[in-house]
Design a protein around this motif. Structure first.
Motif, PDB file in Angstrom:
ATOM      1  N   ASN A  84     -12.915  -7.089  -3.392  1.00 56.23           N
ATOM      2  CA  ASN A  84     -11.459  -7.198  -3.268  1.00 56.23           C
ATOM      3  C   ASN A  84     -10.775  -5.847  -3.484  1.00 56.23           C
ATOM      4  N   LEU A  85     -11.245  -5.099  -4.457  1.00 52.03           N
ATOM      5  CA  LEU A  85     -10.632  -3.797  -4.706  1.00 52.03           C
ATOM      6  C   LEU A  85     -10.864  -2.842  -3.541  1.00 52.03           C
ATOM      7  N   PHE A  86     -12.045  -2.896  -2.938  1.00 53.39           N
ATOM      8  CA  PHE A  86     -12.294  -2.072  -1.752  1.00 53.39           C
ATOM      9  C   PHE A  86     -11.405  -2.501  -0.594  1.00 53.39           C
ATOM     10  N   ALA A  87     -11.169  -3.804  -0.472  1.00 55.60           N
ATOM     11  CA  ALA A  87     -10.304  -4.300   0.603  1.00 55.60           C
ATOM     12  C   ALA A  87      -8.861  -3.845   0.392  1.00 55.60           C
ATOM     13  N   ILE A  88      -8.407  -3.786  -0.845  1.00 53.61           N
ATOM     14  CA  ILE A  88      -7.049  -3.304  -1.116  1.00 53.61           C
ATOM     15  C   ILE A  88      -6.944  -1.825  -0.775  1.00 53.61           C
ATOM     16  N   GLY A  89      -7.979  -1.053  -1.096  1.00 52.99           N
ATOM     17  CA  GLY A  89      -7.969   0.357  -0.715  1.00 52.99           C
ATOM     18  C   GLY A  89      -7.887   0.529   0.785  1.00 52.99           C
ATOM     19  N   ASP A  90      -8.581  -0.326   1.523  1.00 56.22           N
ATOM     20  CA  ASP A  90      -8.511  -0.276   2.983  1.00 56.22           C
ATOM     21  C   ASP A  90      -7.116  -0.645   3.471  1.00 56.22           C
ATOM     22  N   GLN A  91      -6.470  -1.623   2.824  1.00 52.62           N
ATOM     23  CA  GLN A  91      -5.098  -2.001   3.195  1.00 52.62           C
ATOM     24  C   GLN A  91      -4.122  -0.852   2.958  1.00 52.62           C
ATOM     25  N   VAL A  92      -4.294  -0.173   1.850  1.00 50.08           N
ATOM     26  CA  VAL A  92      -3.387   0.933   1.532  1.00 50.08           C
ATOM     27  C   VAL A  92      -3.559   2.064   2.537  1.00 50.08           C
ATOM     28  N   VAL A  93      -4.802   2.402   2.862  1.00 49.16           N
ATOM     29  CA  VAL A  93      -5.051   3.495   3.800  1.00 49.16           C
ATOM     30  C   VAL A  93      -4.539   3.152   5.193  1.00 49.16           C
ATOM     31  N   SER A  94      -4.743   1.911   5.637  1.00 45.96           N
ATOM     32  CA  SER A  94      -4.300   1.539   6.985  1.00 45.96           C
ATOM     33  C   SER A  94      -2.787   1.425   7.080  1.00 45.96           C
ATOM     34  N   ASN A  95      -2.100   1.164   5.983  1.00 46.30           N
ATOM     35  CA  ASN A  95      -0.644   1.023   5.998  1.00 46.30           C
ATOM     36  C   ASN A  95       0.062   2.217   5.366  1.00 46.30           C
ATOM     37  N   LEU A  96      -0.611   3.350   5.285  1.00 48.02           N
ATOM     38  CA  LEU A  96      -0.030   4.520   4.643  1.00 48.02           C
ATOM     39  C   LEU A  96       1.248   5.015   5.316  1.00 48.02           C
ATOM     40  N   PRO A  97       1.333   5.049   6.649  1.00 47.99           N
ATOM     41  CA  PRO A  97       2.606   5.486   7.253  1.00 47.99           C
ATOM     42  C   PRO A  97       3.774   4.575   6.908  1.00 47.99           C
TER      43      PRO A  97
END
Length: 151
Positions: A84-97
């Motif tokens: 789950n924590l890795f998935a949140i990191g992926d969400q943050v990186v993909s929605n950074l703009p």
């Protein structure tokens, strides 16, 4: 000549296989569906349940099947929150703009998801360590009793 190992499926092993596999699927789904979605939680649950079923199926006795089931449940509670924590990191990186533009709804959504994942991680570590300890103690071979000395 090859040695063939046959695993006998007793009622205890079958019961452990069914119950523990369903429990690992349910807990993996519950711990991950809130963060990575329903489909991701289902896939995570299927992977974890299949791994626990393989561990239990190859146990030599019913007691070892339950012990391996507790080990699998403990591993589920410990490892799934990390996913789950890795998935949140992926969400943050993909929605950074969008996050840099200050979208409040997206920031709130990621904050809530990270809060749920952090709470799940703490809960999972505590419960998982207890279940792994129980499984490890059950998996030990019984000690033979030393007869008292003759007088």
């Amino acid at each position: 000549m090859e040695a063939h190992y046959v695993t006998c499926m007793t009622t205890h092993k079958l019961f452990a296989l069914i119950i523990i596999t369903l429990l690992t699927f349910a807990f993996a789904w519950l711990l991950s569906a809130g963060v990575i979605g329903i489909a991701g939680g289902t896939i995570c649950g299927i992977i974890v349940a299949t791994a626990s079923a393989a561990l239990i199926y190859n146990a030599s006795t019913g007691k070892r099947a339950y012990a391996r089931g507790f080990l699998a449940l403990g591993a589920t509670f410990i490892l799934v929150p990390f996913v789950n924590l890795f998935a949140i990191g992926d969400q943050v990186v993909s929605n950074l703009p969008a996050l840099s533009n200050g979208e409040q709804a997206l920031q709130d959504e990621i904050f809530l998801a990270s809060f749920v994942a952090s709470a799940g991680l703490i809960f999972g570590l505590v419960i998982g360590c207890i279940l792994v300890a129980i499984g490890a103690l059950m998996h030990l071979k019984p000690k033979t009793a030393i007869p008292p000395p003759l007088r």
